[in-house]
Design a protein around this motif. Structure first.
Motif, PDB file in Angstrom:
ATOM      1  N   THR A 276       0.842  -1.211   0.000  1.00 31.49           N
ATOM      2  CA  THR A 276       0.000   0.000   0.000  1.00 31.49           C
ATOM      3  C   THR A 276       0.867   1.247   0.000  1.00 31.49           C
ATOM      4  OG1 THR A 276      -1.681  -1.212   1.269  1.00 31.49           O
ATOM      5  CG2 THR A 276      -1.905   1.174   1.150  1.00 31.49           C
ATOM      6  N   ARG A 277       1.945   1.228   0.790  1.00 34.46           N
ATOM      7  CA  ARG A 277       2.850   2.388   0.814  1.00 34.46           C
ATOM      8  C   ARG A 277       3.467   2.623  -0.560  1.00 34.46           C
ATOM      9  NH1 ARG A 277       4.836  -0.047   5.653  1.00 34.46           N
ATOM     10  NH2 ARG A 277       6.921  -0.311   4.765  1.00 34.46           N
ATOM     11  N   ALA A 301       9.093   3.753   0.127  1.00 27.58           N
ATOM     12  CA  ALA A 301       8.085   2.895   0.757  1.00 27.58           C
ATOM     13  C   ALA A 301       8.653   2.129   1.951  1.00 27.58           C
ATOM     14  CB  ALA A 301       7.511   1.923  -0.270  1.00 27.58           C
ATOM     15  N   GLN A 302       9.920   1.769   1.872  1.00 27.23           N
ATOM     16  CA  GLN A 302      10.559   1.013   2.951  1.00 27.23           C
ATOM     17  C   GLN A 302      10.800   1.876   4.182  1.00 27.23           C
ATOM     18  OE1 GLN A 302      11.306  -2.104   3.433  1.00 27.23           O
ATOM     19  NE2 GLN A 302      11.086  -3.049   1.421  1.00 27.23           N
ATOM     20  N   HIS A 303      11.090   3.164   3.971  1.00 26.07           N
ATOM     21  CA  HIS A 303      11.531   4.004   5.082  1.00 26.07           C
ATOM     22  C   HIS A 303      10.469   4.938   5.647  1.00 26.07           C
ATOM     23  CE1 HIS A 303      15.375   2.659   3.382  1.00 26.07           C
ATOM     24  NE2 HIS A 303      15.836   2.811   4.608  1.00 26.07           N
ATOM     25  N   ILE A 304       9.376   5.172   4.930  1.00 30.81           N
ATOM     26  CA  ILE A 304       8.282   5.981   5.483  1.00 30.81           C
ATOM     27  C   ILE A 304       7.170   5.012   5.861  1.00 30.81           C
ATOM     28  CG2 ILE A 304       6.656   7.857   5.087  1.00 30.81           C
ATOM     29  CD1 ILE A 304       8.539   8.989   3.029  1.00 30.81           C
ATOM     30  N   LYS A 305       7.064   4.711   7.152  1.00 32.02           N
ATOM     31  CA  LYS A 305       6.181   3.627   7.585  1.00 32.02           C
ATOM     32  C   LYS A 305       4.963   4.109   8.358  1.00 32.02           C
ATOM     33  CE  LYS A 305      10.060   0.410   7.919  1.00 32.02           C
ATOM     34  NZ  LYS A 305      10.858  -0.466   8.795  1.00 32.02           N
ATOM     35  N   ILE A 308       1.519   8.910   6.679  1.00 31.43           N
ATOM     36  CA  ILE A 308       1.657   8.917   5.228  1.00 31.43           C
ATOM     37  C   ILE A 308       1.702  10.328   4.648  1.00 31.43           C
ATOM     38  CG2 ILE A 308       0.659   6.626   4.874  1.00 31.43           C
ATOM     39  CD1 ILE A 308      -1.993   7.917   4.250  1.00 31.43           C
ATOM     40  N   ARG A 309       1.444  11.339   5.487  1.00 35.28           N
ATOM     41  CA  ARG A 309       1.638  12.716   5.016  1.00 35.28           C
ATOM     42  C   ARG A 309       3.113  12.955   4.707  1.00 35.28           C
ATOM     43  NH1 ARG A 309      -1.575  14.208   9.732  1.00 35.28           N
ATOM     44  NH2 ARG A 309      -3.770  14.369   9.162  1.00 35.28           N
ATOM     45  N   GLN A 310       3.970  12.176   5.372  1.00 38.43           N
ATOM     46  CA  GLN A 310       5.409  12.324   5.133  1.00 38.43           C
ATOM     47  C   GLN A 310       5.784  11.928   3.705  1.00 38.43           C
ATOM     48  OE1 GLN A 310       7.145   9.959   8.311  1.00 38.43           O
ATOM     49  NE2 GLN A 310       7.465  11.787   9.551  1.00 38.43           N
ATOM     50  N   VAL A 311       4.951  11.098   3.084  1.00 36.39           N
ATOM     51  CA  VAL A 311       5.224  10.730   1.690  1.00 36.39           C
ATOM     52  C   VAL A 311       5.174  11.976   0.820  1.00 36.39           C
ATOM     53  CG1 VAL A 311       4.405   9.438  -0.307  1.00 36.39           C
ATOM     54  CG2 VAL A 311       4.353   8.378   1.949  1.00 36.39           C
ATOM     55  N   GLU A 312       4.130  12.777   1.019  1.00 36.53           N
ATOM     56  CA  GLU A 312       4.003  14.005   0.226  1.00 36.53           C
ATOM     57  C   GLU A 312       5.152  14.957   0.518  1.00 36.53           C
ATOM     58  OE1 GLU A 312       0.744  16.535  -1.942  1.00 36.53           O
ATOM     59  OE2 GLU A 312       0.076  15.236  -0.331  1.00 36.53           O
ATOM     60  N   ALA A 340      16.638  13.581   6.270  1.00 35.58           N
ATOM     61  CA  ALA A 340      16.181  14.832   6.872  1.00 35.58           C
ATOM     62  C   ALA A 340      14.757  14.707   7.407  1.00 35.58           C
ATOM     63  CB  ALA A 340      16.250  15.956   5.834  1.00 35.58           C
ATOM     64  N   LEU A 341      13.965  13.858   6.774  1.00 33.66           N
ATOM     65  CA  LEU A 341      12.552  13.753   7.128  1.00 33.66           C
ATOM     66  C   LEU A 341      12.301  12.788   8.287  1.00 33.66           C
ATOM     67  CD1 LEU A 341       9.719  14.740   6.178  1.00 33.66           C
ATOM     68  CD2 LEU A 341       9.612  12.686   4.758  1.00 33.66           C
ATOM     69  N   VAL A 342      12.854  11.592   8.202  1.00 37.64           N
ATOM     70  CA  VAL A 342      12.576  10.585   9.232  1.00 37.64           C
ATOM     71  C   VAL A 342      13.825  10.109   9.963  1.00 37.64           C
ATOM     72  CG1 VAL A 342      10.533   9.749   8.035  1.00 37.64           C
ATOM     73  CG2 VAL A 342      12.717   8.672   7.546  1.00 37.64           C
ATOM     74  N   GLY A 343      14.985  10.692   9.621  1.00 39.39           N
ATOM     75  CA  GLY A 343      16.229  10.284  10.253  1.00 39.39           C
ATOM     76  C   GLY A 343      16.872   9.126   9.526  1.00 39.39           C
ATOM     77  N   LEU A 344      18.090   8.877   9.836  1.00 40.22           N
ATOM     78  CA  LEU A 344      18.807   7.758   9.216  1.00 40.22           C
ATOM     79  C   LEU A 344      18.275   6.435   9.749  1.00 40.22           C
ATOM     80  CD1 LEU A 344      22.444   9.171   9.431  1.00 40.22           C
ATOM     81  CD2 LEU A 344      21.082   8.876   7.349  1.00 40.22           C
ATOM     82  N   PRO A 345      18.099   5.462   8.876  1.00 43.32           N
ATOM     83  CA  PRO A 345      17.592   4.167   9.339  1.00 43.32           C
ATOM     84  C   PRO A 345      18.567   3.506  10.319  1.00 43.32           C
ATOM     85  CG  PRO A 345      18.382   4.004   7.081  1.00 43.32           C
ATOM     86  CD  PRO A 345      18.390   5.449   7.421  1.00 43.32           C
TER      87      PRO A 345
END
Length: 441
Positions: A276-277, A301-305, A308-312, A340-345
């Motif tokens: 879905t992501r 898709a793997q890193h924004i879990k 889902i606004r973070q996708v945009e 920058a958005l979600v940090g380093l995995p």
């Protein structure tokens, strides 16, 4: 002519007032082999005829012409600009209420067509579809809960869009719980609660209230909403609530109000799965005219879990940075934006797993590394070692050092936990759950 003959039959079938107000103004604007187009003065008129008289119109047309035609309701030229005092403004039966909807600003893209359906949200999406169809199979009201950014507002906007488009005479009130509270307080101060109650109790066909969790401690607002719910449910009206947690977990909420909110379907929207992501990323990229390679889409898709606004946000960021690089999108750019958005995995390590197990079993790291053989510490320690071996590439010696143990102890722990998971279903489920949680770190 087919329509004129059908109108004569309808004149005999319907009361004079109904015929003169709702049938006579209809004009045939097109006749084809498979359909007939009837022109309406405005969209409200069209919606009312479609809901109340389309079936009988179709039946009488079939009586006149056995070749059954589809009836298409169209709008006349300039219908949308009809003057308030013009003919279309008068086309209303005495018992038909005026549209008195109050709707917050709707996001133009928050429609059912733009909603990405997956296993995590299919029940909520289906229930919202049922609301628009006046299907009472879900019960007197619908309650949707989820954490932020998973689609609650998208679905409530979609319900409002659909109803206002297909049944514009529906009296729909869509607001947040805070807005309802603010409006109620203002009416109390102005001594106009009678008009407030009339608006919501008597002039409401569907009520959408977002963020009911914000009513914590607001006893008077809860009492007013509870009374309103009772009134609307008894009249068979439709109600949708959204919140960030299920009714049973709401804090500072009156039990009677909680019970009424849970009287229908209560459903949660979970974080979307990877497929879905992936579809969400593709859809957002297309909306922003951004061409991404499959590897870029997979990485996003793997890193924004979660949200889902973070996708945009990621798509906008990638597009902006690519503009500075003459439109070139490469993996390095995508990784920069995601960092920058979600940090380093985080890569799983024995130390990270050890800290995770300490939190799950509520023990300290010092206790887990101690020589104590208490069962309350031994089992979490063995589980931690088992998960380290399963989820990292570290050697038995390296894993053992994190727990002040040697490689033989690690090997023994792995055998113990493996045996327990095979023999004991509850232990197996516990280990699977911990593994799943680790993958989300």
């Amino acid at each position: 002519m087919v329509w004129q003959k059908a109108k004569e039959i309808l004149r005999d079938e319907l009361s004079e007032s109904v015929y003169s107000l709702w049938i006579d103004p209809l004009e045939c604007s097109g006749l084809q082999e498979d359909k007939i187009s009837l022109c309406c003065p405005d969209r409200f008129f069209s919606a009312y005829v479609a809901r109340n008289y389309l079936e009988i119109i179709q039946a009488k047309l079939s009586d006149v012409d056995p070749q059954r035609r589809e009836v298409i309701l169209t709008l006349g030229r300039g219908a949308a600009q009809a003057p308030a005092g013009g003919k279309s403004a008068q086309l209303r039966l005495p018992n038909v209420p005026r549209n008195s909807s109050s709707v917050r600003a709707l996001h133009p893209r928050y429609t059912f067509a733009e909603f990405m359906v997956g296993e995590s949200n299919i029940l909520a999406q289906s229930a919202c579809r049922s609301i628009t169809l006046a299907d009472d199979s879900i019960g007197p009201c619908l309650y949707i809960n989820s954490s932020t950014g998973l689609g609650k507002s998208h679905l409530t906007h979609a319900v409002a869009h659909q109803i206002l488009a297909e049944a514009p005479m529906t009296r729909l009130h869509y607001l947040t719980a805070q807005q309802f509270s603010y409006e109620m307080v203002n009416n109390i101060k102005a001594n106009t609660m009678d008009s407030f109650k009339q608006k919501y109790h008597e002039q409401c066909d569907i009520l959408l209230v977002e963020d009911v969790h914000s009513l914590t401690g607001k006893k008077k607002t809860q009492e007013e909403l509870n009374e309103l719910l009772d009134s609307l449910i008894k009249c068979g009206k439709r109600i949708v609530f959204t919140a960030n947690r299920p009714p049973r977990d709401l804090i500072g909420i009156d039990e009677e109000f909680r019970s009424r909110m849970a009287a229908g379907l209560v459903t949660a929207i979970q974080p979307p799965d990877i497929s879905t992501r992936t579809r969400i990323v593709k859809n957002k990229a297309q909306q922003h005219n951004l061409k991404l390679e499959e590897e870029h889409i997979d990485y996003l898709a793997q890193h924004i879990k979660g949200d889902i606004r973070q996708v945009e946000s990621a798509i906008v960021g990638i597009r902006a940075k690519a503009h500075l690089q003459e439109g070139v999108v490469d993996m390095s750019l995508v990784e920069q934006v995601i960092a920058a958005l979600v940090g380093l995995p985080k890569s799983l390590s024995p130390a990270l797993i050890r800290e995770f197990i300490c939190k799950q079993y509520k023990v300290s790291c010092d206790e887990l590394q101690s020589r104590s053989r208490k069962k309350a510490l031994t089992f979490p320690r063995q589980v931690a070692m088992y998960l380290c071996r399963k989820h990292t590439e570290n050697s038995l010696n390296e894993i053992g050092k994190e727990f002040n143990r040697d490689h033989s102890t690690v090997l023994h722990s792995i055998k113990v936990v493996t045996g327990l998971t095979n023999r004991n279903i509850s232990v197996g489920e516990q280990i699977n759950l911990l593994s799943k949680k680790l993958k989300t770190l």
